[in-house]
Write a protein that holds these residues in place. Structure first.
Motif, PDB file in Angstrom:
ATOM      1  N   PRO A 191      36.292  43.645  23.802  1.00  0.00           N
ATOM      2  CA  PRO A 191      34.920  42.937  24.295  1.00  0.00           C
ATOM      3  C   PRO A 191      34.882  41.520  23.877  1.00  0.00           C
ATOM      4  N   ALA A 192      35.604  41.096  23.040  1.00  0.00           N
ATOM      5  CA  ALA A 192      35.125  39.848  22.519  1.00  0.00           C
ATOM      6  C   ALA A 192      34.982  38.623  23.463  1.00  0.00           C
ATOM      7  N   MET A 193      35.670  38.285  24.687  1.00  0.00           N
ATOM      8  CA  MET A 193      35.633  37.458  25.529  1.00  0.00           C
ATOM      9  C   MET A 193      34.310  37.626  26.237  1.00  0.00           C
ATOM     10  N   PHE A 194      34.059  38.720  26.613  1.00  0.00           N
ATOM     11  CA  PHE A 194      32.865  39.206  27.184  1.00  0.00           C
ATOM     12  C   PHE A 194      31.570  38.523  27.005  1.00  0.00           C
ATOM     13  N   GLN A 195      31.529  38.243  25.681  1.00  0.00           N
ATOM     14  CA  GLN A 195      30.459  37.698  25.040  1.00  0.00           C
ATOM     15  C   GLN A 195      30.259  36.205  25.598  1.00  0.00           C
ATOM     16  N   ALA A 196      31.201  35.531  25.840  1.00  0.00           N
ATOM     17  CA  ALA A 196      31.344  34.174  26.385  1.00  0.00           C
ATOM     18  C   ALA A 196      30.277  34.342  27.655  1.00  0.00           C
ATOM     19  N   ALA A 197      30.729  35.276  28.680  1.00  0.00           N
ATOM     20  CA  ALA A 197      30.226  35.175  29.793  1.00  0.00           C
ATOM     21  C   ALA A 197      28.562  35.579  29.759  1.00  0.00           C
ATOM     22  N   ILE A 198      28.226  36.640  28.715  1.00  0.00           N
ATOM     23  CA  ILE A 198      26.967  36.757  28.558  1.00  0.00           C
ATOM     24  C   ILE A 198      26.061  35.364  27.749  1.00  0.00           C
ATOM     25  N   ASP A 199      26.627  34.862  27.011  1.00  0.00           N
ATOM     26  CA  ASP A 199      25.983  33.659  26.483  1.00  0.00           C
ATOM     27  C   ASP A 199      25.830  32.671  27.459  1.00  0.00           C
ATOM     28  N   VAL A 200      26.729  32.710  28.584  1.00  0.00           N
ATOM     29  CA  VAL A 200      26.471  31.399  29.273  1.00  0.00           C
ATOM     30  C   VAL A 200      26.007  31.871  30.798  1.00  0.00           C
ATOM     31  N   GLY A 201      25.766  33.297  30.708  1.00  0.00           N
ATOM     32  CA  GLY A 201      25.034  33.608  32.138  1.00  0.00           C
ATOM     33  C   GLY A 201      25.965  33.576  33.197  1.00  0.00           C
ATOM     34  N   SER A 202      27.251  33.773  32.678  1.00  0.00           N
ATOM     35  CA  SER A 202      28.356  33.803  33.821  1.00  0.00           C
ATOM     36  C   SER A 202      28.619  35.260  34.642  1.00  0.00           C
ATOM     37  N   PRO A 203      28.927  35.089  35.717  1.00  0.00           N
ATOM     38  CA  PRO A 203      29.603  36.533  36.367  1.00  0.00           C
ATOM     39  C   PRO A 203      30.739  36.937  35.816  1.00  0.00           C
ATOM     40  N   VAL A 204      31.060  38.229  35.727  1.00  0.00           N
ATOM     41  CA  VAL A 204      32.276  38.540  35.430  1.00  0.00           C
ATOM     42  C   VAL A 204      33.038  39.472  36.840  1.00  0.00           C
ATOM     43  N   VAL A 205      34.156  38.699  37.024  1.00  0.00           N
ATOM     44  CA  VAL A 205      34.898  39.201  38.309  1.00  0.00           C
ATOM     45  C   VAL A 205      36.103  40.078  37.667  1.00  0.00           C
ATOM     46  N   LEU A 244      59.445  43.400  46.508  1.00  0.00           N
ATOM     47  CA  LEU A 244      58.566  43.549  45.656  1.00  0.00           C
ATOM     48  C   LEU A 244      57.207  42.897  46.057  1.00  0.00           C
ATOM     49  N   VAL A 245      56.033  43.945  45.874  1.00  0.00           N
ATOM     50  CA  VAL A 245      54.911  43.059  46.233  1.00  0.00           C
ATOM     51  C   VAL A 245      53.945  43.454  44.987  1.00  0.00           C
ATOM     52  N   VAL A 246      53.163  42.498  45.146  1.00  0.00           N
ATOM     53  CA  VAL A 246      51.914  42.470  44.145  1.00  0.00           C
ATOM     54  C   VAL A 246      50.781  42.040  44.743  1.00  0.00           C
ATOM     55  N   SER A 247      49.719  42.935  44.602  1.00  0.00           N
ATOM     56  CA  SER A 247      48.521  42.909  45.311  1.00  0.00           C
ATOM     57  C   SER A 247      47.514  42.517  44.423  1.00  0.00           C
ATOM     58  N   VAL A 248      46.387  41.683  44.603  1.00  0.00           N
ATOM     59  CA  VAL A 248      45.429  41.181  43.682  1.00  0.00           C
ATOM     60  C   VAL A 248      44.154  41.449  44.588  1.00  0.00           C
ATOM     61  N   THR A 249      43.353  42.623  44.112  1.00  0.00           N
ATOM     62  CA  THR A 249      42.249  42.988  44.681  1.00  0.00           C
ATOM     63  C   THR A 249      40.996  42.634  43.962  1.00  0.00           C
ATOM     64  N   ILE A 250      39.797  41.817  44.414  1.00  0.00           N
ATOM     65  CA  ILE A 250      38.815  41.261  43.786  1.00  0.00           C
ATOM     66  C   ILE A 250      37.820  42.223  43.936  1.00  0.00           C
ATOM     67  N   ALA A 251      37.268  42.683  42.980  1.00  0.00           N
ATOM     68  CA  ALA A 251      35.962  43.699  42.872  1.00  0.00           C
ATOM     69  C   ALA A 251      34.825  42.785  42.941  1.00  0.00           C
ATOM     70  N   ALA A 252      33.611  43.931  43.041  1.00  0.00           N
ATOM     71  CA  ALA A 252      32.278  43.103  43.050  1.00  0.00           C
ATOM     72  C   ALA A 252      32.147  42.579  41.672  1.00  0.00           C
ATOM     73  N   ALA A 253      31.474  41.484  41.807  1.00  0.00           N
ATOM     74  CA  ALA A 253      31.122  40.588  40.473  1.00  0.00           C
ATOM     75  C   ALA A 253      30.049  41.247  39.605  1.00  0.00           C
ATOM     76  N   LEU A 254      30.077  41.471  38.390  1.00  0.00           N
ATOM     77  CA  LEU A 254      29.298  41.901  37.520  1.00  0.00           C
ATOM     78  C   LEU A 254      28.192  40.785  37.127  1.00  0.00           C
ATOM     79  N   HIS A 255      27.060  40.889  36.995  1.00  0.00           N
ATOM     80  CA  HIS A 255      26.153  39.857  36.410  1.00  0.00           C
ATOM     81  C   HIS A 255      25.279  40.407  35.236  1.00  0.00           C
ATOM     82  N   PRO A 256      25.792  40.301  33.938  1.00  0.00           N
ATOM     83  CA  PRO A 256      25.233  40.548  32.699  1.00  0.00           C
ATOM     84  C   PRO A 256      23.752  40.108  32.793  1.00  0.00           C
ATOM     85  N   ALA A 257      22.893  40.748  31.861  1.00  0.00           N
ATOM     86  CA  ALA A 257      21.752  40.303  31.671  1.00  0.00           C
ATOM     87  C   ALA A 257      21.860  39.433  30.299  1.00  0.00           C
TER      88      ALA A 257
END
Length: 324
Positions: A191-205, A244-257
């Motif tokens: 969880p540590a790096m998620f604190q940076a998103a909370i502190d800044v108000g940044s979405p998590v993708v 060989l195939v690598v797929s990158v699927t982008i999920a819905a962004a999370l906007h933390p309070a």
């Protein structure tokens, strides 16, 4: 597989050589094709030196284009087909992905040439380490736990400056193939790096990375890079594989309070990566802790999920298929 006790700072998975493909399990290309791929990869490494020299003097947009182009071209040189589904938000964000291979770095950079959070050891990798440093990678020294708050602060500063950051919060690679769920790193997303998103108000993708063989139509662990593996052995396995195939699927962004709990946010992102939900309208989800005598209900925490549907294959750019 035998479960391996995990360390909160130096996580490990239960994966070992048993989860790698057996001889003959993965379709391969002829020897001549392997030699050509190795030559092409060598050329891209040399080109990477030029990219490293140019990055400091390029404007932001051109710098991002250069990194993205190098990552995509290197994937093609390796014989890897890259498929991207979904769109990233236009604003800066914390990108979080599962971790399978060194190829994950190329896949993420091909999608979004962001600043990365990576272990310090990558700094010494030939060319790749130089490119990572020139691109502003935040290196983590896992031998110094006391440095973690400083690292989180650097990530927050980068987000605050309007730049996206990508991190692999599992903290280590694992096979991630069919039937390999029992060897996932203990403790889940850190969880540590998620604190940076909370502190800044940044979405998590959340980004979901998956590897499959187009020839067999099944997932494969051919690209897996394990602790006991060597980089050379892993590269040879990738260069040898057919389709060989690598797929990158982008999920819905999370906007933390602003008062969000980073552990709950990490859990929500992990669920989006490993149990990718069907796209839907804008929704609000409460993250509830396990009930206890001191906390019988949900905390005052909300995570807004932005509508970011994962599209069906089209030719409009929502899905990008880069064939090697």
């Amino acid at each position: 597989m035998t479960a391996v006790p995990h360390d909160l700072w130096r996580p490990s998975s239960g994966c070992d050589d048993d989860c790698l493909p057996a001889a003959g399990e993965v379709p391969t290309v002829p020897v001549a094709r392997r030699v050509l791929r190795l030559a092409a990869v060598t050329g891209m490494l040399l080109a990477g030196v030029g990219v490293v020299v140019l990055l400091p003097v390029l404007p932001t947009r051109e710098r991002q284009a250069a990194v993205r182009g190098w990552a995509r071209a290197t994937a093609r040189a390796l014989g890897v087909r890259l498929v991207i589904r979904g769109r990233l938000p236009r604003r800066r964000a914390l990108l979080v992905a599962n971790h399978v291979s060194w190829l994950d770095i190329l896949a993420v950079l091909a999608v979004a040439p962001t600043r990365m959070v990576a272990k310090r050891e990558i700094r010494s990798w030939p060319v790749v380490g130089l490119l990572a440093a020139a691109a502003g990678t935040v290196f983590v020294d896992r031998s110094r736990p006391q440095a973690l708050p400083t690292t989180v602060g650097r990530v927050a500063d980068t987000l605050r400056a309007g730049r996206s950051v990508a991190v692999f919060p599992e903290g280590t690679t694992w096979c991630a193939g069919d039937g390999a769920a029992d060897c996932r790193p203990g403790g889940g997303f850190r969880p540590a790096m998620f604190q940076a998103a909370i502190d800044v108000g940044s979405p998590v993708v959340p980004l979901r990375l998956a590897y499959r063989s187009a020839t067999t139509g099944t997932t494969t662990t051919a690209a897996a890079f394990l602790g006991a593996d060597t980089l050379l052995r892993s590269v040879v396995r990738v260069v040898t594989a057919r389709d060989l195939v690598v797929s990158v699927t982008i999920a819905a962004a999370l906007h933390p309070a602003r008062d969000a709990d980073r552990r709950m946010l990490a859990r929500a992102a992990e669920s989006a990566v490993h149990l990718l939900p069907t796209a839907g309208a804008v929704a609000r989800a409460r993250q509830c802790p396990v009930p206890s005598a001191t906390n019988p209900g949900c905390p005052e925490l909300s995570v807004r999920v932005a509508a970011a549907p994962v599209p069906t294959p089209t030719t409009t750019g929502d899905e990008l298929d880069l064939a090697a």
